[in-house]
Design a protein around this motif. Structure first.
Motif, PDB file in Angstrom:
ATOM      1  N   LEU A  25     -26.425  34.425 -20.058  1.00 18.32           N
ATOM      2  CA  LEU A  25     -27.608  34.076 -20.838  1.00 18.32           C
ATOM      3  C   LEU A  25     -28.543  35.272 -20.943  1.00 18.32           C
ATOM      4  CD1 LEU A  25     -28.458  30.530 -19.572  1.00 18.32           C
ATOM      5  CD2 LEU A  25     -27.903  31.199 -21.879  1.00 18.32           C
ATOM      6  N   PRO A  26     -29.393  35.277 -21.974  1.00 16.86           N
ATOM      7  CA  PRO A  26     -30.426  36.313 -22.024  1.00 16.86           C
ATOM      8  C   PRO A  26     -31.321  36.224 -20.797  1.00 16.86           C
ATOM      9  CG  PRO A  26     -30.580  34.801 -23.893  1.00 16.86           C
ATOM     10  CD  PRO A  26     -29.364  34.447 -23.157  1.00 16.86           C
ATOM     11  N   GLN A  27     -31.943  37.348 -20.461  1.00 16.09           N
ATOM     12  CA  GLN A  27     -32.607  37.434 -19.172  1.00 16.09           C
ATOM     13  C   GLN A  27     -33.618  36.318 -18.904  1.00 16.09           C
ATOM     14  OE1 GLN A  27     -34.204  41.355 -18.510  1.00 16.09           O
ATOM     15  NE2 GLN A  27     -32.499  41.837 -17.180  1.00 16.09           N
ATOM     16  N   GLN A  28     -34.433  36.018 -19.900  1.00 13.67           N
ATOM     17  CA  GLN A  28     -35.476  35.023 -19.661  1.00 13.67           C
ATOM     18  C   GLN A  28     -34.857  33.658 -19.382  1.00 13.67           C
ATOM     19  OE1 GLN A  28     -35.335  37.058 -22.213  1.00 13.67           O
ATOM     20  NE2 GLN A  28     -37.165  38.334 -22.087  1.00 13.67           N
ATOM     21  N   THR A  29     -33.857  33.301 -20.161  1.00 15.83           N
ATOM     22  CA  THR A  29     -33.197  32.015 -19.960  1.00 15.83           C
ATOM     23  C   THR A  29     -32.432  32.025 -18.639  1.00 15.83           C
ATOM     24  OG1 THR A  29     -32.657  32.454 -22.241  1.00 15.83           O
ATOM     25  CG2 THR A  29     -32.211  30.256 -21.427  1.00 15.83           C
ATOM     26  N   GLY A  30     -31.879  33.171 -18.321  1.00 14.97           N
ATOM     27  CA  GLY A  30     -31.102  33.284 -17.089  1.00 14.97           C
ATOM     28  C   GLY A  30     -31.920  32.893 -15.882  1.00 14.97           C
ATOM     29  N   GLN A  31     -33.192  33.326 -15.889  1.00 14.82           N
ATOM     30  CA  GLN A  31     -34.058  32.960 -14.764  1.00 14.82           C
ATOM     31  C   GLN A  31     -34.228  31.453 -14.683  1.00 14.82           C
ATOM     32  OE1 GLN A  31     -37.674  35.150 -15.123  1.00 14.82           O
ATOM     33  NE2 GLN A  31     -36.824  36.939 -14.103  1.00 14.82           N
ATOM     34  N   ALA A  32     -34.419  30.851 -15.841  1.00 12.40           N
ATOM     35  CA  ALA A  32     -34.587  29.396 -15.856  1.00 12.40           C
ATOM     36  C   ALA A  32     -33.366  28.728 -15.242  1.00 12.40           C
ATOM     37  CB  ALA A  32     -34.798  28.919 -17.284  1.00 12.40           C
ATOM     38  N   VAL A  33     -32.192  29.252 -15.581  1.00 15.67           N
ATOM     39  CA  VAL A  33     -30.970  28.664 -15.041  1.00 15.67           C
ATOM     40  C   VAL A  33     -30.955  28.750 -13.528  1.00 15.67           C
ATOM     41  CG1 VAL A  33     -28.503  29.006 -14.856  1.00 15.67           C
ATOM     42  CG2 VAL A  33     -29.568  28.957 -17.089  1.00 15.67           C
ATOM     43  N   SER A  34     -31.366  29.919 -13.005  1.00 17.63           N
ATOM     44  CA  SER A  34     -31.290  30.036 -11.552  1.00 17.63           C
ATOM     45  C   SER A  34     -32.328  29.143 -10.883  1.00 17.63           C
ATOM     46  CB  SER A  34     -31.448  31.490 -11.127  1.00 17.63           C
ATOM     47  OG  SER A  34     -32.636  32.009 -11.649  1.00 17.63           O
ATOM     48  N   ILE A  35     -33.464  28.959 -11.544  1.00 18.07           N
ATOM     49  CA  ILE A  35     -34.461  28.054 -10.954  1.00 18.07           C
ATOM     50  C   ILE A  35     -33.922  26.629 -10.947  1.00 18.07           C
ATOM     51  CG2 ILE A  35     -36.734  27.011 -11.322  1.00 18.07           C
ATOM     52  CD1 ILE A  35     -37.571  29.793 -12.441  1.00 18.07           C
ATOM     53  N   VAL A  36     -33.432  26.212 -12.118  1.00 16.60           N
ATOM     54  CA  VAL A  36     -32.883  24.856 -12.205  1.00 16.60           C
ATOM     55  C   VAL A  36     -31.762  24.686 -11.187  1.00 16.60           C
ATOM     56  CG1 VAL A  36     -31.553  23.315 -13.667  1.00 16.60           C
ATOM     57  CG2 VAL A  36     -33.531  24.491 -14.592  1.00 16.60           C
TER      58      VAL A  36
END
Lengths: 393, 543
Positions: free
Chosen positions: B392-403
């Motif tokens: 995923l793009p970086q910003q979305t990637g962070q969301a994924v790791s948080i979720v």
């Protein structure tokens, strides 16, 4: 093709085992301690089982309703043999009873007075039980000890285990593991000793205490050693390190406490006038940790006087133990027989049949050598200056 | 821009009659095809022939003009848009041809041709070509072609130039201390980065081409006199047998030349760090550089290399050794920790210390799955999360790791589906696998984790032992370009042992690795350990 067959072989190898002997950790009932008592026709076994869910930090359970719930569960069962009693326990426990984490085995006095062979046969035969378990004898009902809720620790066995582990700090109690106990028990040249647990009261609540030692003779409990005799035993078993001796000050008789930094005892055997004689050489190094007399122990004469005082206390301790072993119990708990047998094999064959008599009357010399290399940081006694200036002698 | 003397071009084009054709190697058999023509005297037909061979592409540029000298000659410059430097063709080549009068006394076309070749093309690479096939291949590699009417040959001028990434920090191999430059997608810039570091006469750069469609440039780079001749020859031999339509990344080459293609372990190391590649070349390894990718292959490869990072050699040796042993420990954790947990909690509960056993039991209270099921669920979740976060793009990637972290970790535990202990184990395993500098080696650990977990679930500790034995036996049998994969633990070569779990200080690593470089090559003069202080003291005393 080779790879396919290799994978097949591996898969068959693994799958055919079908998880044999697998059991999840949360399907086990961890027994932490067991107590053995005498029942009408056999044994009564009491097991203290940990309630695992009480060990979780995040028990969110019903707010404060069962806050005082004990983290353990004590169950007991009877049986003609120990194993039968153990298997009878399975009828009460929903989980498989798991014996590998036993910390302490507590045996009732009455049971120990009979043949202990039966008890220890089970404990040494069963692979699930480990040999690094503490052994203790108690005078009252052993099962009751497992129900005493300790004030500091979570559950009784942890409490008892920790008390036993540091038994030599006071120098008044003896501790031994199952492994060492069995070693001594199976040794034909000596008799075993085990710990002794008593129940006392602290703040009107029953509390367990480790006190003295229990002496066995020819496969049964013979009696108890008192605290001084136990300290002598600790010297003779080289377990005294870290313990203390309270000495009377050689100048004004007030107590001085010495911490034993090194303590080593050797037993040597001789044949004197055709009968075995023994020499006990004790070497100790002590450190002054507390004094209530005003003597300054910072000159060689004062220190050597203190050394002599400590040596005589140690001598007395060892002597009392030897006396108890020879006169009171006539049980060779000191390992004299073992020493004599290994030093004089030929003579042992002649006297072994008569050993119990010879042991009782054997001549024992006790030699104590004490060294005090330091008197701790505060060399002078803690007294106001005027009195201290009048240094005695 | 580059001049590529294609001295070792592969003989892919001259394929054997019986073998199956690779795409692109399948040249028309028709002898009259435009491809096999040579340049004729008629310029227009030549242009047509070239266009015909390429299928009249949209990005071809043909500029027809006249050269006026003694005679007027119509001429044409052909180049491909985007692949050639526009300002070079416009500003220098065309202007010199159109305006320069140096060849005005020339009488024949051939004379003009020679004068232009000698005097008028301000470029390093100028070549005569008479074959349409060669002209077209020059064109598609970015060079431009000058056709003169009535001349039966063409002039090829080097004009390669296209948009490319700047030399920037390598993304996959970060270091705390060390150079920040990384390879780019241009092989010539990349070799320049190596040459900047190794200014040795012995640096050999052998050129190859592979890929019938892509015609990708390859360089085999090594130090003659240090690298073993048999390794260099073996590399060339293996590269020589490649017959494939395309090489888009060095991974293609890696899979085509590695020793044990079925092994889960990476058999060839790659790097995008010029300093790392230079160090490898200086140690006697052979680097295989591939155009259009920043990743350079290094052979021979031994397993311990994957645990080494460039930092180890730049930081002082104590820190270097510490970080390296941490990495090795992390590799073992990432392979065996879940298996060990499963074995201990479902077979060998007596091996866990009592308080720990009780708290594990407490955390597993009410969990519906056996520990293997729990472990597989969590590991699979972790792998999915990792893959999702990676793509995923970086910003979305962070969301994924948080979720992933909060929802899966926290909620699953609270719902009683997995135990806290298992979350810790999986997290530790995942983090450990990130601690390994080489992504491909970490991947081997990820791959082996699952069979080991099954072994543990079915057989307990003996199962883990069996699994590890199988892995070890397999590892012992691996070889990479003649070097045992588990070296130096097999040959016990001291020079390499000095640089395994701990990295000895530079002044004590006197020799180059004898299993990789030629035997007995010194790295430095002995006695390089700094002893200035004691010397000074002695001198003071003497005074």
């Amino acid at each position: 093709m080779r790879i396919i067959s290799l994978v097949l072989v591996l898969a068959i190898l693994i799958l055919l085992t079908g998880c044999w002997n697998s059991r999840e950790i949360n399907e086990l009932a961890f027994v932490l301690s067991i107590a053995l008592d005498k029942a009408e026709n056999g044994f009564k076994i009491t097991a203290q089982i940990a309630k695992a869910e009480m060990y979780s930090k995040t028990t969110t359970g019903g707010a404060g309703t069962s806050e005082k719930e004990k983290p353990f569960w004590v169950i007991s069962s009877n049986g003609k043999t120990i194993f039968e009693a153990v298997r009878n326990m399975a009828a009460i426990s929903p989980r498989r009873i798991f014996w590998s984490h036993i910390k302490v085995i507590i045996i009732n006095e009455e049971l120990a007075k009979n043949n202990i062979l039966e008890i220890f046969d089970f404990f040494s035969r069963n692979p699930e039980l480990r040999l690094r378990t503490w052994i203790a004898i108690t005078q009252g009902e052993a099962g009751k000890i497992l129900e005493i809720v300790p004030l500091m620790e979570k559950e009784p066995s942890q409490n008892i285990e920790k008390i036993i582990e540091k038994a030599n700090l006071s120098g008044k109690a003896y501790s031994i593991m199952l492994k060492n106990f069995l070693e001594e028990y199976l040794d034909p040249y000596m008799e075993p000793v085990a710990s002794r647990i008593v129940v006392t009261e602290v703040n009107s609540r029953p509390t367990i205490k480790l006190e003295g030692a229990s002496v066995f003779k020819s496969g049964g409990l013979a009696g108890w050693l008192n605290e001084d005799e136990t300290r002598g035993l600790l010297w003779l078993k080289n377990k005294i390190r870290g313990s203390i001796e309270v000495v009377d000050c050689p100048y004004d008789g007030l107590p001085v406490t010495m911490e034993i930094k090194k303590g080593r005892t050797d037993i040597k055997s001789y044949i004197r006038d055709g009968v075995p004689a023994f020499k006990i050489n004790a070497a100790a190094a002590g450190k002054l940790t507390e004094q209530s007399c005003t003597t300054e122990f910072n000159n060689p004469e004062a220190i050597s006087a203190l050394e002599n005082a400590l040596a005589s206390v140690i001598h007395k301790d060892i002597e009392s133990t030897v006396n108890a072993a020879q006169k009171k119990f006539s049980a060779d708990i000191l390992g004299f027989g073992r020493e004599f047998q290994s030093a004089h094999k030929k003579e042992w064959r002649q006297i072994s049949s008569n050993w119990s008599e010879l042991f009782k009357s054997a001549n024992v010399d006790i030699n104590v050598k004490v060294e005090i290399p330091e008197v701790s940081l505060l060399a002078k006694p803690l007294v106001p200056r005027e009195t201290a200036s009048k240094t005695p002698r | 821009m580059g001049d590529k003397s294609i001295n070792n071009e592969f003989k892919i084009l001259k394929r054997k009659k019986n073998s199956r054709a690779v795409n692109g190697a399948d040249l028309p058999s028709d002898k009259n095809s435009a491809l096999y023509k040579s340049v004729s005297g008629d310029m227009t037909s030549n242009i047509e022939a070239i266009k015909k061979v390429m299928g009249n592409p949209g990005d071809i540029q043909v500029r027809e003009f006249a050269i006026i000298c003694g005679i007027e000659i119509s001429a044409a410059i052909i180049a491909i848009k985007g692949l050639s430097k526009h300002d070079l063709i416009n500003g220098q080549i065309l202007s010199s041809l159109m305006l320069d009068m140096r060849f005005k006394d020339a009488e024949t076309v051939n004379e003009v041709f020679d004068r232009i070749k000698q005097n008028n093309l301000p470029d390093v690479y100028v070549n005569e070509e008479a074959n349409i096939e060669n002209i077209v291949s020059e064109l598609i590699s970015g060079n431009s072609v000058l056709l003169l009417d009535k001349a039966e040959k063409a002039l090829v001028m080097g004009s390669q130039g296209w948009k490319e990434r700047q030399v920037s920090q390598p993304i996959t191999e970060n270091v705390v201390r060390g150079p920040r430059d990384g390879f780019i997608e241009n092989i010539d810039s990349n070799i320049a980065l190596i040459r900047r570091r190794i200014k040795s006469f012995d640096l050999r750069v052998d050129s190859f081409k592979a890929g019938t469609q892509t015609k990708t440039d390859l360089y085999v780079v090594y130090l003659s006199g240090i690298a073993r001749e048999e390794v260099v020859n073996e590399v060339k031999k293996r590269l020589g047998r490649i017959e494939i339509d395309s090489i888009l990344e060095s991974g293609y080459i890696e899979e085509l030349i590695e020793d044990s293609p079925l092994s889960p372990f990476p058999m060839i190391e790659h790097s995008e760090r010029p300093d790392k590649v230079s160090a490898a070349i200086l140690e006697g390894r052979v680097a295989i550089m591939v155009d259009t990718t920043p990743f350079v292959l290094l052979v021979p490869t031994i397993f311990i290399q994957f645990m080494q990072s460039a930092d180890d050699y730049y930081e002082r040796y104590l820190i270097g050794s510490l970080t390296r042993s941490v990495r090795i420990a992390a590799y073992f954790i990432s392979v065996i920790l879940p298996a060990l947990y499963i074995a201990l909690t479902s077979y060998h509960q007596e091996m866990i210390p009592t308080p720990l056993a009780l708290s594990i039991a407490a955390s597993r209270e009410g969990v519906p799955f056996p520990s293997i099921g729990e472990a597989l669920i969590m590991e699979a979740t972790f792998e999915i999360l990792r893959e999702a976060g990676l793509r995923l793009p970086q910003q979305t990637g962070q969301a994924v790791s948080i979720v992933g972290g909060i929802v899966i970790g926290q909620a699953a535990v609270q719902a009683g589906i997995v135990s806290q202990a298992m979350v810790i184990i999986v997290a530790l395993t995942g983090i450990s696998s990130f601690a390994i500098p080489a992504f491909n080696a970490a991947g081997s650990g990820r791959l082996l984790r699952f069979p080991l977990m099954l072994f543990a679930a079915f057989l307990g500790l003996p199962g883990i032992l069996a699994g590890l034995s199988i892995i070890t036996i397999h590892l012992c049998g691996l070889r990479s370009f003649g070097v045992s994969y588990l070296d130096p633990f097999i040959s016990a070569d001291k020079a390499v042992l000095d640089d395994t779990v701990i990295r000895k200080p530079w002044w004590s690593m006197l020799y180059l690795p004898g299993i990789i470089a030629r035997k007995g090559k010194m790295r430095m003069r002995p006695g390089m350990k700094p002893t200035y202080r004691t010397k000074n003291r002695k001198n003071d005393g003497n005074k």
